[in-house]
Design an enzyme around this catalytic site. Structure first.
Site, PDB file in Angstrom:
ATOM      1  N   LEU A 152     -31.737  10.390 -83.485  1.00  0.00           N
ATOM      2  CA  LEU A 152     -31.450  11.762 -83.085  1.00  0.00           C
ATOM      3  C   LEU A 152     -32.743  12.585 -83.119  1.00  0.00           C
ATOM      4  O   LEU A 152     -33.099  13.266 -82.158  1.00  0.00           O
ATOM      5  CB  LEU A 152     -30.401  12.364 -84.039  1.00  0.00           C
ATOM      6  CG  LEU A 152     -29.950  13.796 -83.777  1.00  0.00           C
ATOM      7  CD1 LEU A 152     -29.214  13.898 -82.442  1.00  0.00           C
ATOM      8  CD2 LEU A 152     -29.016  14.289 -84.899  1.00  0.00           C
ATOM      9  N   PRO A 194     -40.010  14.743 -82.482  1.00  0.00           N
ATOM     10  CA  PRO A 194     -41.077  15.551 -83.083  1.00  0.00           C
ATOM     11  C   PRO A 194     -40.755  17.053 -83.110  1.00  0.00           C
ATOM     12  O   PRO A 194     -41.087  17.735 -84.071  1.00  0.00           O
ATOM     13  CB  PRO A 194     -42.282  15.249 -82.193  1.00  0.00           C
ATOM     14  CG  PRO A 194     -42.025  13.848 -81.706  1.00  0.00           C
ATOM     15  CD  PRO A 194     -40.541  13.751 -81.527  1.00  0.00           C
ATOM     16  N   GLY A 248     -35.755  18.606 -85.358  1.00  0.00           N
ATOM     17  CA  GLY A 248     -35.336  18.037 -86.638  1.00  0.00           C
ATOM     18  C   GLY A 248     -34.040  18.700 -87.056  1.00  0.00           C
ATOM     19  O   GLY A 248     -32.957  18.291 -86.637  1.00  0.00           O
ATOM     20  N   TRP A 302     -38.544   9.174 -87.407  1.00  0.00           N
ATOM     21  CA  TRP A 302     -37.818   8.997 -88.688  1.00  0.00           C
ATOM     22  C   TRP A 302     -36.621   8.073 -88.511  1.00  0.00           C
ATOM     23  O   TRP A 302     -35.559   8.310 -89.087  1.00  0.00           O
ATOM     24  CB  TRP A 302     -37.296  10.316 -89.270  1.00  0.00           C
ATOM     25  CG  TRP A 302     -38.179  11.516 -89.300  1.00  0.00           C
ATOM     26  CD1 TRP A 302     -37.819  12.782 -88.949  1.00  0.00           C
ATOM     27  CD2 TRP A 302     -39.535  11.609 -89.741  1.00  0.00           C
ATOM     28  NE1 TRP A 302     -38.869  13.645 -89.134  1.00  0.00           N
ATOM     29  CE2 TRP A 302     -39.939  12.941 -89.613  1.00  0.00           C
ATOM     30  CE3 TRP A 302     -40.450  10.675 -90.237  1.00  0.00           C
ATOM     31  CZ2 TRP A 302     -41.202  13.388 -89.957  1.00  0.00           C
ATOM     32  CZ3 TRP A 302     -41.723  11.111 -90.568  1.00  0.00           C
ATOM     33  CH2 TRP A 302     -42.076  12.446 -90.424  1.00  0.00           C
ATOM     34  N   THR A 334     -34.517   5.369 -89.456  1.00  0.00           N
ATOM     35  CA  THR A 334     -34.281   4.460 -90.580  1.00  0.00           C
ATOM     36  C   THR A 334     -33.989   3.070 -90.025  1.00  0.00           C
ATOM     37  O   THR A 334     -33.207   2.934 -89.083  1.00  0.00           O
ATOM     38  CB  THR A 334     -33.085   4.970 -91.417  1.00  0.00           C
ATOM     39  OG1 THR A 334     -33.429   6.245 -91.953  1.00  0.00           O
ATOM     40  CG2 THR A 334     -32.743   4.015 -92.541  1.00  0.00           C
ATOM     41  N   ILE A 343     -38.088  12.891-119.844  1.00  0.00           N
ATOM     42  CA  ILE A 343     -37.738  12.214-121.105  1.00  0.00           C
ATOM     43  C   ILE A 343     -38.713  11.070-121.383  1.00  0.00           C
ATOM     44  O   ILE A 343     -39.074  10.800-122.529  1.00  0.00           O
ATOM     45  CB  ILE A 343     -36.261  11.730-121.058  1.00  0.00           C
ATOM     46  CG1 ILE A 343     -35.313  12.935-121.141  1.00  0.00           C
ATOM     47  CG2 ILE A 343     -35.968  10.719-122.163  1.00  0.00           C
ATOM     48  CD1 ILE A 343     -33.846  12.638-120.874  1.00  0.00           C
ATOM     49  N   GLY A 396     -41.766  11.137-120.634  1.00  0.00           N
ATOM     50  CA  GLY A 396     -43.093  11.698-120.917  1.00  0.00           C
ATOM     51  C   GLY A 396     -44.160  11.082-120.019  1.00  0.00           C
ATOM     52  O   GLY A 396     -43.881  10.697-118.879  1.00  0.00           O
ATOM     53  N   GLU A 430     -30.555  13.299 -93.030  1.00  0.00           N
ATOM     54  CA  GLU A 430     -29.176  13.535 -92.586  1.00  0.00           C
ATOM     55  C   GLU A 430     -28.738  14.988 -92.832  1.00  0.00           C
ATOM     56  O   GLU A 430     -27.587  15.266 -93.165  1.00  0.00           O
ATOM     57  CB  GLU A 430     -28.229  12.503 -93.200  1.00  0.00           C
ATOM     58  CG  GLU A 430     -28.619  11.094 -92.735  1.00  0.00           C
ATOM     59  CD  GLU A 430     -27.539  10.064 -92.812  1.00  0.00           C
ATOM     60  OE1 GLU A 430     -26.363  10.435 -92.682  1.00  0.00           O
ATOM     61  OE2 GLU A 430     -27.888   8.887 -92.969  1.00  0.00           O
TER      62      GLU A 430
HETATM   63  N1  CAA Z   1     -18.084  17.636 -85.601  1.00  0.00           N
HETATM   64  C1  CAA Z   1     -17.823  17.718 -84.271  1.00  0.00           C
HETATM   65  N2  CAA Z   1     -18.416  18.610 -83.454  1.00  0.00           N
HETATM   66  C2  CAA Z   1     -19.290  19.455 -83.993  1.00  0.00           C
HETATM   67  C3  CAA Z   1     -19.614  19.453 -85.370  1.00  0.00           C
HETATM   68  C4  CAA Z   1     -18.967  18.489 -86.176  1.00  0.00           C
HETATM   69  N3  CAA Z   1     -19.210  18.408 -87.489  1.00  0.00           N
HETATM   70  N4  CAA Z   1     -20.533  20.397 -85.620  1.00  0.00           N
HETATM   71  C5  CAA Z   1     -20.788  21.000 -84.450  1.00  0.00           C
HETATM   72  N5  CAA Z   1     -20.034  20.435 -83.470  1.00  0.00           N
HETATM   73  C6  CAA Z   1     -19.988  20.810 -82.043  1.00  0.00           C
HETATM   74  C7  CAA Z   1     -19.617  22.264 -81.903  1.00  0.00           C
HETATM   75  O1  CAA Z   1     -18.206  22.429 -81.880  1.00  0.00           O
HETATM   76  C8  CAA Z   1     -20.261  22.604 -80.578  1.00  0.00           C
HETATM   77  O2  CAA Z   1     -19.468  22.093 -79.512  1.00  0.00           O
HETATM   78  P1  CAA Z   1     -18.800  23.107 -78.431  1.00  0.00           P
HETATM   79  O3  CAA Z   1     -19.948  23.869 -77.849  1.00  0.00           O
HETATM   80  O4  CAA Z   1     -18.132  22.202 -77.475  1.00  0.00           O
HETATM   81  O5  CAA Z   1     -17.893  23.963 -79.228  1.00  0.00           O
HETATM   82  C9  CAA Z   1     -21.530  21.784 -80.573  1.00  0.00           C
HETATM   83  O6  CAA Z   1     -21.313  20.687 -81.484  1.00  0.00           O
HETATM   84  C10 CAA Z   1     -22.755  22.569 -81.006  1.00  0.00           C
HETATM   85  O7  CAA Z   1     -22.520  23.023 -82.319  1.00  0.00           O
HETATM   86  P2  CAA Z   1     -23.363  24.199 -82.985  1.00  0.00           P
HETATM   87  O8  CAA Z   1     -23.308  25.386 -82.093  1.00  0.00           O
HETATM   88  O9  CAA Z   1     -22.899  24.336 -84.397  1.00  0.00           O
HETATM   89  O10 CAA Z   1     -24.851  23.595 -82.912  1.00  0.00           O
HETATM   90  P3  CAA Z   1     -26.206  24.160 -83.519  1.00  0.00           P
HETATM   91  O11 CAA Z   1     -27.280  23.961 -82.520  1.00  0.00           O
HETATM   92  O12 CAA Z   1     -26.009  25.534 -84.095  1.00  0.00           O
HETATM   93  O13 CAA Z   1     -26.545  23.105 -84.690  1.00  0.00           O
HETATM   94  C11 CAA Z   1     -26.574  22.266 -86.927  1.00  0.00           C
HETATM   95  C12 CAA Z   1     -25.793  22.962 -85.824  1.00  0.00           C
HETATM   96  C13 CAA Z   1     -25.534  22.117 -88.056  1.00  0.00           C
HETATM   97  C14 CAA Z   1     -27.760  23.046 -87.408  1.00  0.00           C
HETATM   98  C15 CAA Z   1     -27.033  20.861 -86.441  1.00  0.00           C
HETATM   99  O14 CAA Z   1     -28.079  20.943 -85.508  1.00  0.00           O
HETATM  100  C16 CAA Z   1     -27.459  19.955 -87.587  1.00  0.00           C
HETATM  101  O15 CAA Z   1     -26.626  19.327 -88.245  1.00  0.00           O
HETATM  102  N6  CAA Z   1     -28.796  19.837 -87.827  1.00  0.00           N
HETATM  103  C17 CAA Z   1     -29.321  18.846 -88.759  1.00  0.00           C
HETATM  104  C18 CAA Z   1     -29.595  17.562 -88.036  1.00  0.00           C
HETATM  105  C19 CAA Z   1     -29.581  16.376 -88.936  1.00  0.00           C
HETATM  106  O16 CAA Z   1     -28.782  16.258 -89.840  1.00  0.00           O
HETATM  107  N7  CAA Z   1     -30.454  15.423 -88.641  1.00  0.00           N
HETATM  108  C20 CAA Z   1     -30.523  14.185 -89.346  1.00  0.00           C
HETATM  109  C21 CAA Z   1     -30.792  13.082 -88.370  1.00  0.00           C
HETATM  110  S1  CAA Z   1     -30.469  11.419 -88.913  1.00  0.00           S
HETATM  111  C22 CAA Z   1     -31.654  11.077 -90.098  1.00  0.00           C
HETATM  112  O17 CAA Z   1     -31.831  11.834 -90.998  1.00  0.00           O
HETATM  113  C23 CAA Z   1     -32.472   9.845 -90.014  1.00  0.00           C
HETATM  114  C24 CAA Z   1     -31.811   8.610 -90.411  1.00  0.00           C
HETATM  115  O18 CAA Z   1     -31.971   7.579 -89.759  1.00  0.00           O
HETATM  116  C25 CAA Z   1     -31.020   8.560 -91.655  1.00  0.00           C
END
Ligand code: CAA
Length: 381
Positions: free
Chosen positions: A124, A127, A130, A155, A157, A339, A341, A365
């Site tokens: 997902l 650069p 995030g 990033w 994994t 703990i 040290g 995540e």
């Molecule tokens: N389930 C289903 N749909 C969802 C949802 C959920 N939990 N959250 C949001 N949506 C939908 C919304 O309903 C919306 O859809 P509609 O327009 O059709 O209604 C759409 O997604 C957009 O939602 P938002 O307007 O809330 O989107 P946003 O741009 O404001 O972003 C955010 C929200 C929570 C900040 C999101 O961008 C986010 O979670 N950011 C963090 C990203 C992240 O966790 N990245 C980690 C990547 S993986 C990793 O770490 C590496 C690895 O390999 C482990």
């Protein structure tokens, strides 16, 4: 009072035994060599943990998120690099295929994931996207019955060991669309020409789990590999992360538990001022504060996993579990090192590795403040 069923207790005990015998003794080696031992990957396959949440008809164990989080806590107690590999594989790859995949896709992909022939990755982050995941720019353009992918994911994994990756790309670049629209999800076999592993990161912790770039250069992916509907990939990414966050919360509990155990063991043998330091209230209070946070975090994880297994919305509860458990892990890692040290700041003890391993749980995540955003949006809606 929550109790694990007999079946879950057996699975937990198998994971605990494996973690104690195979992971704990190897965790520092994994950290230094920056990859997991092949024997560990094979043993995970034997135990059925790659396919823990995959239904039996596709070669898995057919268990749910509560089972997964229980297993993940134990694996992470032994080795967090191994734990995150199993977490990402199950929750970020097997789970969305099960939820949104066509029957043909399930049959084509799940058996190889369940057996561990393929390790799964989730692409997902880029650069410039995030926390603002919807700002991604990797694109896919239709060409006959294929899509041509171009862009770089970071990033990732398991990036250098993955056989299959779930890749989010922009399929509709119309600038007038809201940025979360026009994104699609593709299942990409990493052996596909035009898909290559890019830079590998040298990380602070969980070094045994390789995090790399995956680069797509005119990578032709069959249109049949699209997961879900065209331009409707972003909600899949978000819902999938709800499950993934429960996995990272479980990882956090496992790391925190390891910290507590190390701290207690050291407090019982380290003598200062004529007695083991565990006799001093200053140390006892730290142990008590660690234990309470672990108990509370585990309950939040179990609640979120239970809700997800019932098919109920659990975005807020997953965020609560991840927020609290990851902070608990970092608290416990800090106290464990304190703990110990000066010795804890060296490689004489695993406290320093646990301290480094814990740090990422507040970042990947969805960073801590993203979890707060998700929780606040839900309760203030
Ligand atoms: N389930 C289903 N749909 C969802 C949802 C959920 N939990 N959250 C949001 N949506 C939908 C919304 O309903 C919306 O859809 P509609 O327009 O059709 O209604 C759409 O997604 C957009 O939602 P938002 O307007 O809330 O989107 P946003 O741009 O404001 O972003 C955010 C929200 C929570 C900040 C999101 O961008 C986010 O979670 N950011 C963090 C990203 C992240 O966790 N990245 C980690 C990547 S993986 C990793 O770490 C590496 C690895 O390999 C482990």
């Amino acid at each position: 009072m929550f109790e694990l069923s007999e079946e879950l207790t057996m699975v937990r005990d198998a994971a605990r035994d494996f973690a104690e015998r195979e992971l704990k003794p190897r965790a520092t080696k994994h950290d230094r060599q920056e990859h997991l031992d092949a024997e560990v990957l094979a043993k995970i396959a034997e135990l059925g943990f790659w396919g823990l949440t995959v239904p039996e008809q596709y070669g898995g164990a057919g268990m749910g998120n509560l089972a997964l989080s229980t297993v993940l806590e134990e694996l992470n107690r032994g080795c967090a690099a191994t734990g995150v590999t199993v977490s990402v594989h199950n929750s970020l790859l097997c789970a969305p295929i099960l939820k949104w995949g066509s029957e043909e896709q399930k049959q084509r992909f799940l058996p190889k994931l369940a057996s561990g022939e393929w390790i799964g990755a989730y692409c997902l982050t880029e650069p410039n996207s995030g926390s603002d995941a919807a700002a991604l720019v990797t694109k896919a353009e239709r060409d006959g019955d294929h899509y041509v992918l171009n862009g770089t994911k970071i990033w990732v994994t398991s990036g250098s060991m993955a056989g299959l990756a779930l890749v989010y790309v922009r399929t509709n670049p119309d600038p007038k669309l809201p940025k979360a629209k026009g994104i699609s999800a593709f299942l990409v076999e990493t052996s596909t020409p035009g898909c290559r592993v890019g830079k590998k990161e040298l990380k602070c912790g969980i070094r045994g789990s390789p995090a790399t770039e995956l680069v797509f250069e005119n990578c032709r992916v069959p249109a049949a590999n699209m997961l879900g509907a065209l331009d409707k990939g972003f909600p899949i990414a978000m819902d999938t992360l709800d499950g993934g966050r429960i996995g990272i919360a479980a990882q956090s509990v496992g790391i925190a538990q390891a910290c507590l155990e190390e701290a207690i063991a050291y407090a019982k043998v380290r003598v200062q001022f004529g007695k083991p330091i565990g006799h001093f209230q200053a140390i006892q209070h730290k142990i008590a504060d660690m234990q309470v946070r672990i108990d509370a975090a585990r309950m939040l994880v179990q609640k979120a996993a239970w809700l997800r297994d019932r098919g109920e919305p659990c975005g807020r509860q997953a965020a609560e579990a991840k927020l609290f458990a990851s902070q608990a892990a970092n608290f416990c890692a800090d106290e464990c090192l304190q703990i110990h040290g000066g010795a804890g700041y060296t490689d004489h003890f695993i406290a320093e590795r646990l301290f480094r391993d814990a740090r990422i749980t507040e970042i990947y995540e969805g960073a801590t403040d993203i979890q707060r955003l998700v929780i606040a949006r839900a309760v203030m809606a």
